[in-house]
Motif scaffolding. Structure first.
Motif, PDB file in Angstrom:
ATOM      1  N   VAL A 183      -4.250   3.014   0.486  1.00 39.60           N
ATOM      2  CA  VAL A 183      -2.927   2.426   0.276  1.00 39.60           C
ATOM      3  C   VAL A 183      -2.218   3.213  -0.817  1.00 39.60           C
ATOM      4  N   ARG A 184      -0.970   3.597  -0.544  1.00 39.12           N
ATOM      5  CA  ARG A 184      -0.144   4.243  -1.569  1.00 39.12           C
ATOM      6  C   ARG A 184       0.960   3.266  -1.966  1.00 39.12           C
ATOM      7  N   ILE A 185       1.105   3.060  -3.267  1.00 43.15           N
ATOM      8  CA  ILE A 185       2.114   2.140  -3.769  1.00 43.15           C
ATOM      9  C   ILE A 185       3.170   2.928  -4.531  1.00 43.15           C
ATOM     10  N   THR A 186       4.417   2.720  -4.128  1.00 40.49           N
ATOM     11  CA  THR A 186       5.551   3.376  -4.765  1.00 40.49           C
ATOM     12  C   THR A 186       6.443   2.295  -5.365  1.00 40.49           C
ATOM     13  N   TRP A 187       6.804   2.482  -6.619  1.00 42.30           N
ATOM     14  CA  TRP A 187       7.648   1.516  -7.312  1.00 42.30           C
ATOM     15  C   TRP A 187       8.750   2.287  -8.030  1.00 42.30           C
ATOM     16  N   ASN A 188       9.988   1.892  -7.805  1.00 42.84           N
ATOM     17  CA  ASN A 188      11.143   2.585  -8.380  1.00 42.84           C
ATOM     18  C   ASN A 188      11.114   4.080  -8.063  1.00 42.84           C
ATOM     19  N   GLY A 205       8.520  -5.749 -13.870  1.00 40.94           N
ATOM     20  CA  GLY A 205       9.648  -4.997 -14.391  1.00 40.94           C
ATOM     21  C   GLY A 205      10.192  -5.623 -15.655  1.00 40.94           C
ATOM     22  N   GLU A 206      11.058  -4.873 -16.320  1.00 42.99           N
ATOM     23  CA  GLU A 206      11.642  -5.345 -17.582  1.00 42.99           C
ATOM     24  C   GLU A 206      12.563  -6.540 -17.384  1.00 42.99           C
ATOM     25  N   THR A 207      13.108  -6.678 -16.186  1.00 41.28           N
ATOM     26  CA  THR A 207      14.060  -7.765 -15.940  1.00 41.28           C
ATOM     27  C   THR A 207      13.389  -9.009 -15.352  1.00 41.28           C
ATOM     28  N   GLY A 208      12.062  -9.080 -15.415  1.00 36.37           N
ATOM     29  CA  GLY A 208      11.355 -10.247 -14.916  1.00 36.37           C
ATOM     30  C   GLY A 208      10.915 -10.146 -13.469  1.00 36.37           C
ATOM     31  N   LEU A 209      11.196  -9.007 -12.818  1.00 31.37           N
ATOM     32  CA  LEU A 209      10.736  -8.819 -11.443  1.00 31.37           C
ATOM     33  C   LEU A 209       9.224  -8.653 -11.440  1.00 31.37           C
ATOM     34  N   ARG A 210       8.587  -9.238 -10.423  1.00 29.32           N
ATOM     35  CA  ARG A 210       7.116  -9.207 -10.388  1.00 29.32           C
ATOM     36  C   ARG A 210       6.636  -9.163  -8.951  1.00 29.32           C
ATOM     37  N   ASN A 211       5.641  -8.309  -8.693  1.00 31.48           N
ATOM     38  CA  ASN A 211       4.969  -8.243  -7.404  1.00 31.48           C
ATOM     39  C   ASN A 211       3.466  -8.207  -7.638  1.00 31.48           C
ATOM     40  N   VAL A 212       2.740  -8.932  -6.811  1.00 30.86           N
ATOM     41  CA  VAL A 212       1.283  -8.913  -6.853  1.00 30.86           C
ATOM     42  C   VAL A 212       0.805  -8.412  -5.491  1.00 30.86           C
ATOM     43  N   VAL A 213       0.149  -7.245  -5.501  1.00 31.79           N
ATOM     44  CA  VAL A 213      -0.373  -6.627  -4.287  1.00 31.79           C
ATOM     45  C   VAL A 213      -1.884  -6.801  -4.299  1.00 31.79           C
ATOM     46  N   PRO A 254       4.667  -0.433   6.883  1.00 27.51           N
ATOM     47  CA  PRO A 254       4.778  -0.616   5.433  1.00 27.51           C
ATOM     48  C   PRO A 254       5.213  -2.022   5.049  1.00 27.51           C
ATOM     49  N   ILE A 255       4.813  -2.411   3.858  1.00 32.09           N
ATOM     50  CA  ILE A 255       5.291  -3.653   3.258  1.00 32.09           C
ATOM     51  C   ILE A 255       6.313  -3.237   2.207  1.00 32.09           C
ATOM     52  N   VAL A 256       7.524  -3.750   2.338  1.00 34.87           N
ATOM     53  CA  VAL A 256       8.612  -3.314   1.461  1.00 34.87           C
ATOM     54  C   VAL A 256       9.251  -4.520   0.791  1.00 34.87           C
ATOM     55  N   CYS A 257       9.394  -4.434  -0.525  1.00 33.78           N
ATOM     56  CA  CYS A 257      10.147  -5.426  -1.284  1.00 33.78           C
ATOM     57  C   CYS A 257      11.385  -4.705  -1.812  1.00 33.78           C
ATOM     58  N   LEU A 258      12.479  -4.791  -1.070  1.00 35.35           N
ATOM     59  CA  LEU A 258      13.691  -4.067  -1.446  1.00 35.35           C
ATOM     60  C   LEU A 258      14.268  -4.513  -2.785  1.00 35.35           C
ATOM     61  N   PRO A 259      14.379  -5.813  -3.062  1.00 39.80           N
ATOM     62  CA  PRO A 259      14.972  -6.201  -4.347  1.00 39.80           C
ATOM     63  C   PRO A 259      14.188  -5.659  -5.549  1.00 39.80           C
ATOM     64  N   ASN A 260      12.864  -5.591  -5.426  1.00 38.59           N
ATOM     65  CA  ASN A 260      12.023  -5.127  -6.525  1.00 38.59           C
ATOM     66  C   ASN A 260      11.662  -3.648  -6.407  1.00 38.59           C
ATOM     67  N   ARG A 261      12.138  -2.981  -5.342  1.00 38.90           N
ATOM     68  CA  ARG A 261      11.951  -1.554  -5.106  1.00 38.90           C
ATOM     69  C   ARG A 261      10.471  -1.155  -5.072  1.00 38.90           C
ATOM     70  N   LEU A 262       9.667  -1.950  -4.378  1.00 40.30           N
ATOM     71  CA  LEU A 262       8.247  -1.682  -4.245  1.00 40.30           C
ATOM     72  C   LEU A 262       7.908  -1.443  -2.783  1.00 40.30           C
ATOM     73  N   VAL A 263       7.160  -0.365  -2.508  1.00 37.63           N
ATOM     74  CA  VAL A 263       6.761  -0.018  -1.148  1.00 37.63           C
ATOM     75  C   VAL A 263       5.248   0.147  -1.119  1.00 37.63           C
ATOM     76  N   VAL A 264       4.611  -0.518  -0.150  1.00 31.51           N
ATOM     77  CA  VAL A 264       3.166  -0.430   0.049  1.00 31.51           C
ATOM     78  C   VAL A 264       2.942   0.203   1.406  1.00 31.51           C
ATOM     79  N   GLU A 265       2.306   1.387   1.428  1.00 26.51           N
ATOM     80  CA  GLU A 265       2.091   2.124   2.673  1.00 26.51           C
ATOM     81  C   GLU A 265       0.600   2.381   2.885  1.00 26.51           C
ATOM     82  N   VAL A 266       0.126   2.065   4.076  1.00 26.44           N
ATOM     83  CA  VAL A 266      -1.237   2.390   4.460  1.00 26.44           C
ATOM     84  C   VAL A 266      -1.232   3.814   5.003  1.00 26.44           C
ATOM     85  N   GLN A 267      -2.171   4.609   4.537  1.00 24.82           N
ATOM     86  CA  GLN A 267      -2.268   6.006   4.980  1.00 24.82           C
ATOM     87  C   GLN A 267      -3.578   6.266   5.658  1.00 24.82           C
TER      88      GLN A 267
END
Length: 113
Positions: free
Chosen positions: A37-42, A61-69, A100-113
């Motif tokens: 799994v490759r995780i891309t954030w911002n 994130g600094e603005t309170g954004l949070r993702n748990v993968v 892919p699993i994408v969280c657009l508001p938090n700019r997080l992308v989870v890709e299986v390779q």
């Protein structure tokens, strides 16, 4: 005149249906089991993790954004997100490439390779 118009619409509908089925077949054929799994954030790669090792990754994130993968049992899923629509959480577990699993508001992308 009305009969000709109906035939044209039936042909158009048939072509759209055939194109949709062809697209589904193409997407399904592009998917395969992945090993990591490759995780891309911002727009920056945060890391690559094997699907064979269970772990939980938290991105805050600094603005309170949070993702748990979570990587568990050979799949990856978004366990929690602070985004309003929760599409990434509802995506569910995957081990497939081209899914892919994408969280657009938090700019997080989870890709299986």
């Amino acid at each position: 005149m009305k009969g000709k118009s109906t035939k044209v619409w039936l042909v158009v509908l048939g072509l759209l249906l055939a194109a949709g089925i062809a697209g589904m077949v193409f997407v399904r054929s592009a998917r395969e089991e992945g090993g990591q799994v490759r995780i891309t954030w911002n727009d920056q790669v945060q890391g690559t993790y094997p699907l064979s090792e269970d772990c939980t990754l938290v991105y805050e994130g600094e603005t309170g954004l949070r993702n748990v993968v979570t990587i568990r049992d050979g799949t990856v899923f978004m366990e929690e997100a602070t985004c309003p629509d929760q599409i990434c959480v509802r995506h569910g577990p995957t081990s497939q490439t081209a899914d892919p699993i994408v969280c657009l508001p938090n700019r997080l992308v989870v890709e299986v390779q």
